[in-house]
Design a protein around this motif. Structure first.
Motif, PDB file in Angstrom:
ATOM      1  N   GLU A 129       0.844  -1.200   0.000  1.00 44.45           N
ATOM      2  CA  GLU A 129       0.000   0.000   0.000  1.00 44.45           C
ATOM      3  C   GLU A 129       0.875   1.243   0.000  1.00 44.45           C
ATOM      4  OE1 GLU A 129      -3.412  -0.449   2.616  1.00 44.45           O
ATOM      5  OE2 GLU A 129      -4.024  -1.978   1.187  1.00 44.45           O
ATOM      6  N   ASP A 130       1.256   1.633  -1.212  1.00 43.87           N
ATOM      7  CA  ASP A 130       2.238   2.712  -1.334  1.00 43.87           C
ATOM      8  C   ASP A 130       1.642   3.972  -1.948  1.00 43.87           C
ATOM      9  OD1 ASP A 130       1.756   1.680  -3.804  1.00 43.87           O
ATOM     10  OD2 ASP A 130       3.834   1.678  -4.463  1.00 43.87           O
ATOM     11  N   THR A 131       0.392   4.259  -1.610  1.00 43.87           N
ATOM     12  CA  THR A 131      -0.212   5.451  -2.215  1.00 43.87           C
ATOM     13  C   THR A 131       0.138   6.723  -1.461  1.00 43.87           C
ATOM     14  OG1 THR A 131      -2.220   5.164  -0.932  1.00 43.87           O
ATOM     15  CG2 THR A 131      -2.165   4.149  -3.115  1.00 43.87           C
ATOM     16  N   ASP A 132       0.783   6.551  -0.329  1.00 43.35           N
ATOM     17  CA  ASP A 132       1.185   7.712   0.448  1.00 43.35           C
ATOM     18  C   ASP A 132       2.688   7.886   0.285  1.00 43.35           C
ATOM     19  OD1 ASP A 132       1.571   9.708   2.194  1.00 43.35           O
ATOM     20  OD2 ASP A 132       0.673   8.708   3.928  1.00 43.35           O
ATOM     21  N   GLU A 133       3.065   8.656  -0.755  1.00 45.15           N
ATOM     22  CA  GLU A 133       4.497   8.743  -1.106  1.00 45.15           C
ATOM     23  C   GLU A 133       5.351   9.256   0.040  1.00 45.15           C
ATOM     24  OE1 GLU A 133       2.824  10.991  -4.317  1.00 45.15           O
ATOM     25  OE2 GLU A 133       1.685   9.274  -3.604  1.00 45.15           O
ATOM     26  N   LYS A 134       4.736  10.041   0.913  1.00 46.05           N
ATOM     27  CA  LYS A 134       5.510  10.641   2.002  1.00 46.05           C
ATOM     28  C   LYS A 134       6.081   9.568   2.938  1.00 46.05           C
ATOM     29  CE  LYS A 134       2.197  13.664   2.696  1.00 46.05           C
ATOM     30  NZ  LYS A 134       1.037  13.896   2.878  1.00 46.05           N
ATOM     31  N   ARG A 135       5.372   8.468   3.072  1.00 44.35           N
ATOM     32  CA  ARG A 135       5.779   7.461   4.051  1.00 44.35           C
ATOM     33  C   ARG A 135       6.677   6.385   3.465  1.00 44.35           C
ATOM     34  NH1 ARG A 135       0.694   4.980   6.338  1.00 44.35           N
ATOM     35  NH2 ARG A 135       2.128   4.068   7.834  1.00 44.35           N
ATOM     36  N   GLU A 136       6.839   6.412   2.139  1.00 44.64           N
ATOM     37  CA  GLU A 136       7.548   5.312   1.499  1.00 44.64           C
ATOM     38  C   GLU A 136       9.060   5.344   1.711  1.00 44.64           C
ATOM     39  OE1 GLU A 136       7.620   3.364  -2.897  1.00 44.64           O
ATOM     40  OE2 GLU A 136       6.058   4.774  -2.351  1.00 44.64           O
ATOM     41  N   VAL A 137       9.638   4.201   1.923  1.00 48.97           N
ATOM     42  CA  VAL A 137      11.085   4.108   2.123  1.00 48.97           C
ATOM     43  C   VAL A 137      11.649   3.124   1.097  1.00 48.97           C
ATOM     44  CG1 VAL A 137      12.838   3.222   3.696  1.00 48.97           C
ATOM     45  CG2 VAL A 137      11.026   4.678   4.577  1.00 48.97           C
ATOM     46  N   GLU A 138      12.697   3.538   0.417  1.00 47.44           N
ATOM     47  CA  GLU A 138      13.388   2.682  -0.560  1.00 47.44           C
ATOM     48  C   GLU A 138      13.780   1.344   0.064  1.00 47.44           C
ATOM     49  OE1 GLU A 138      13.407   3.834  -4.053  1.00 47.44           O
ATOM     50  OE2 GLU A 138      15.127   2.453  -3.885  1.00 47.44           O
ATOM     51  N   GLY A 139      13.572   0.279  -0.664  1.00 47.89           N
ATOM     52  CA  GLY A 139      14.078  -1.013  -0.195  1.00 47.89           C
ATOM     53  C   GLY A 139      13.282  -1.625   0.943  1.00 47.89           C
ATOM     54  N   ALA A 140      12.143  -1.013   1.264  1.00 49.23           N
ATOM     55  CA  ALA A 140      11.373  -1.516   2.410  1.00 49.23           C
ATOM     56  C   ALA A 140      10.756  -2.887   2.122  1.00 49.23           C
ATOM     57  CB  ALA A 140      10.287  -0.517   2.781  1.00 49.23           C
ATOM     58  N   VAL A 141      10.413  -3.129   0.853  1.00 49.81           N
ATOM     59  CA  VAL A 141       9.705  -4.378   0.553  1.00 49.81           C
ATOM     60  C   VAL A 141      10.591  -5.619   0.743  1.00 49.81           C
ATOM     61  CG1 VAL A 141       8.404  -5.638  -1.211  1.00 49.81           C
ATOM     62  CG2 VAL A 141       8.022  -3.188  -0.879  1.00 49.81           C
ATOM     63  N   PRO A 142      11.807  -5.633   0.195  1.00 49.67           N
ATOM     64  CA  PRO A 142      12.651  -6.807   0.461  1.00 49.67           C
ATOM     65  C   PRO A 142      12.917  -7.031   1.952  1.00 49.67           C
ATOM     66  CG  PRO A 142      13.707  -5.354  -1.162  1.00 49.67           C
ATOM     67  CD  PRO A 142      12.425  -4.719  -0.776  1.00 49.67           C
ATOM     68  N   VAL A 143      13.078  -5.953   2.699  1.00 49.02           N
ATOM     69  CA  VAL A 143      13.298  -6.098   4.145  1.00 49.02           C
ATOM     70  C   VAL A 143      12.070  -6.740   4.789  1.00 49.02           C
ATOM     71  CG1 VAL A 143      13.586  -4.826   6.315  1.00 49.02           C
ATOM     72  CG2 VAL A 143      14.929  -4.178   4.312  1.00 49.02           C
ATOM     73  N   LEU A 144      10.925  -6.273   4.366  1.00 51.60           N
ATOM     74  CA  LEU A 144       9.675  -6.815   4.891  1.00 51.60           C
ATOM     75  C   LEU A 144       9.561  -8.315   4.592  1.00 51.60           C
ATOM     76  CD1 LEU A 144       6.639  -5.655   5.741  1.00 51.60           C
ATOM     77  CD2 LEU A 144       6.168  -6.453   3.456  1.00 51.60           C
ATOM     78  N   LEU A 145       9.846  -8.666   3.329  1.00 47.66           N
ATOM     79  CA  LEU A 145       9.732 -10.073   2.933  1.00 47.66           C
ATOM     80  C   LEU A 145      10.728 -10.943   3.695  1.00 47.66           C
ATOM     81  CD1 LEU A 145       9.238  -9.485  -0.854  1.00 47.66           C
ATOM     82  CD2 LEU A 145       7.645 -10.756   0.579  1.00 47.66           C
ATOM     83  N   ASP A 146      11.955 -10.446   3.811  1.00 46.88           N
ATOM     84  CA  ASP A 146      12.978 -11.213   4.526  1.00 46.88           C
ATOM     85  C   ASP A 146      12.588 -11.417   5.978  1.00 46.88           C
ATOM     86  OD1 ASP A 146      14.627 -11.559   2.437  1.00 46.88           O
ATOM     87  OD2 ASP A 146      15.972  -9.882   2.900  1.00 46.88           O
ATOM     88  N   THR A 147      12.121 -10.341   6.588  1.00 48.45           N
ATOM     89  CA  THR A 147      11.782 -10.437   8.007  1.00 48.45           C
ATOM     90  C   THR A 147      10.627 -11.404   8.215  1.00 48.45           C
ATOM     91  OG1 THR A 147      12.470  -8.154   8.203  1.00 48.45           O
ATOM     92  CG2 THR A 147      11.263  -9.066  10.061  1.00 48.45           C
TER      93      THR A 147
END
Ligand code: GLU
Length: 549
Positions: A74-92
């Motif tokens: 859910e990346d419709t709020d560009e202000k909150r988005e962080v580069e590379g967050a998705v792979p970290v999320l998946l790994d965790t």
């Protein structure tokens, strides 16, 4: 007003209709009762215990019913988005044993219901919005930030509910010409829902955790599409969970208050409302005040999942603990089925808590002790080595160079009826066993007060004199007893207790001296076993070192 014309004016490039998407994303072919759930994080880079708690519920609900669990970003709020967050999320999540059947993944995504990243779905949302506009259920609103602020102030002064409703919905009834003129003038707009709600009317909605809930209808003309052309959470949730055929929406209780908006949007689209499962926030007992409060990112390092990785908790232990707070009868089930796979437990949303779930680190530690007591020495060794490789390169070398010894250390009192339960997490485990390594050996305990410094050296002198690594446990202990009696200590503690003036101390004090000399600690696993693992060289050098003190 000709709404068709308005819709064309606003979205000239959108050609698809809801029917097209219905065909593209047909109902899933799943057995009766199969649940489709999703985890829908915003890629903020911070993944916490609450996310894992929710994800585990999603995963269990889907997989115990033969359904599907997917990941949507859910990346419709560009202000909150962080580069590379998705792979970290998946790994965790995968570290903690959560995997998804479809959705965003490291290579992009997989599955027939995508795109699973909201920023790639703009056209879909716009097609749905266009449909609502055609039906007169949504409209463009050109109000500026200043105007909205002004309205907010006015409402505040008059003690009215904030928001855009009734007469505050100033652009509800603009004419086609007015809209056209504003667009030509380059004015930016959002799309708002034209609410038909009435706050005095109540509707019912079913929540699998909380039962049937009755709430007043929504009266606000909420924004559904932002100036950027991307949807708000409200609209994205409705469109995505419909088209992705979600059956159960597991999400935090902070979304409860928005349910009237969501139900109204589902109805406006003519779609069925999924079953909501509003779970609770994780609470803890504040160390200072003794009061229950929400876990906080600022105050509680244990909220972050990185904390558990770094400390070296077995992922299974964290998951096992979360299961106990997720379903009320899990603990009971586990006692009855100590060796069963957690996946065979009948997970149900109705067994989830509907008010602040208490998270208790010491309880997690207890669960972890049980989990580790069921692991083999080899499994513990492998885990410790993996943890050290990532977080303690110095220990990694130590562990790999001493594999045989460590396997024996981890094997002390493992298995059998009553396995030892003193291993909790890697950081603690290393602290617990570090006396097996000279570089990490320290005296942690005081020498027994009953034994004078002179006696202590004499005990150690006699001990080393008689020390024979080939003695069995019994022969070894006989020697301790011999020293005890010879030096005026009671061989039986109870004799000393009965008549303390007769003796200097008892056998426990004498063996305590040896124990502290060898391990640095007043308590340790069976001392004979510890020494057999250390080997005679280490034992001798420890005794010699202690004699110098
Ligand atoms: N993106 C929302 C959040 O992170 C998702 C809530 C939901 O699961 O619908 O809070």
């Amino acid at each position: 007003m000709d709404y068709d014309k308005l819709a064309e004016l606003l979205f000239p490039n959108i050609t698809k209709t809801p029917e097209d998407y219905e065909k593209e994303y047909p109902p899933r072919d799943l057995p009766e009762g199969a649940m489709v759930t999703r985890m829908a994080p915003s890629p903020t880079g911070f993944i916490h215990l609450g996310n894992l708690y929710g994800a585990l519920a999603d995963e269990r609900l889907a997989h115990t019913t033969g359904g599907v669990c997917f990941l949507r970003i859910e990346d419709t709020d560009e202000k909150r988005e962080v580069e590379g967050a998705v792979p970290v999320l998946l790994d965790t999540l995968s570290y903690f044993g959560i995997s998804f059947d479809e959705g965003a993944n490291k290579d992009g995504e997989s599955g027939a219901y995508g795109p699973y990243t909201q920023s790639k779905r703009a056209e879909i949302y716009q097609a749905m919005v266009k449909h609502l506009i055609r039906q007169g259920k949504a409209y463009p609103c050109f109000m500026t930030e200043e105007e909205l602020d002004e309205i907010r102030e006015e409402q505040k002064a008059a003690k009215l509910d904030p928001g855009i409703y009734g007469s505050y919905a100033r652009h509800r009834d603009l004419t086609y010409e007015e809209v056209e003129a504003r667009i030509k003038a380059g004015e930016e707009f959002v799309i708002r829902l034209r609410s038909n709600g009435d706050a005095s009317r109540y509707f019912k909605v079913s929540d699998a955790i909380r039962g049937t809930i009755s709430m007043p209808e929504n009266v606000q003309d909420v924004v559904i599409l932002k100036k950027t052309g991307l949807p708000t959470y409200h609209f994205a949730h409705v469109v995505d969970d419909h088209l992705m055929r979600t059956t159960h929406v597991v999400r935090g209780e902070e979304w409860m208050a928005s349910v009237p908006i969501h139900v109204q949007l589902f109805e406006a689209m003519g779609w069925p409302v999924p079953v909501f499962c509003h779970n609770t926030v994780l609470m803890k007992i504040d160390e200072e005040t003794g009061q229950k409060r929400k876990l906080s990112k600022r105050k509680d390092p244990e909220l972050s999942l990185e904390y558990y990785k770094k400390q070296g908790y077995f992922p299974e232990a964290v998951r096992e603990y979360l299961m106990t707070i997720l379903n009320s009868d899990y603990e009971e089930w586990r006692i009855a089925n100590p060796d069963a796979d957690y996946r065979t437990f009948a997970f149900s949303p109705s067994k989830m808590s509907d008010s602040g779930t208490l998270f208790d680190l010491s309880k997690l530690n207890d669960v972890s002790k049980d989990v580790l007591a069921r692991k083999s020495a080899e499994e513990i060794y492998d885990f410790m080595t993996g943890w050290a490789e990532e977080y303690h390169p110095d220990l990694y070398r130590l562990f790999t160079e001493n594999k045989d010894m460590l396997l024996k250390v981890f094997d002390i009192d493992r298995g059998g009826e009553k396995p030892r339960k003193d291993l909790v997490y890697a950081e603690q485990i290393f602290e617990f066993i570090k006396y097996f390594f000279d570089d990490h050996f320290v005296y942690e305990s005081e020498w027994p007060a009953e034994v004078s410094a002179e006696d202590r050296r004499e005990i150690l002198r006699r001990y080393i004199e008689g020390y024979d690594p080939s003695d069995d446990n019994q022969a070894w202990f006989e020697k301790i007893r011999g020293i005890t009696a010879d030096m005026g200590y009671a061989v039986k503690p109870k004799d000393f207790k009965k008549d303390p003036d007769m003796y200097k101390g008892h056998v426990g004090h004498v063996s305590g001296v040896v124990r502290i000399a060898v391990t640095g600690r007043a308590s340790s696993p069976d001392l004979w076993t510890v020494q057999q693992i250390m080997g005679p060289d280490m034992v001798r050098s420890r005794i010699e070192k202690a004699m110098e003190r």
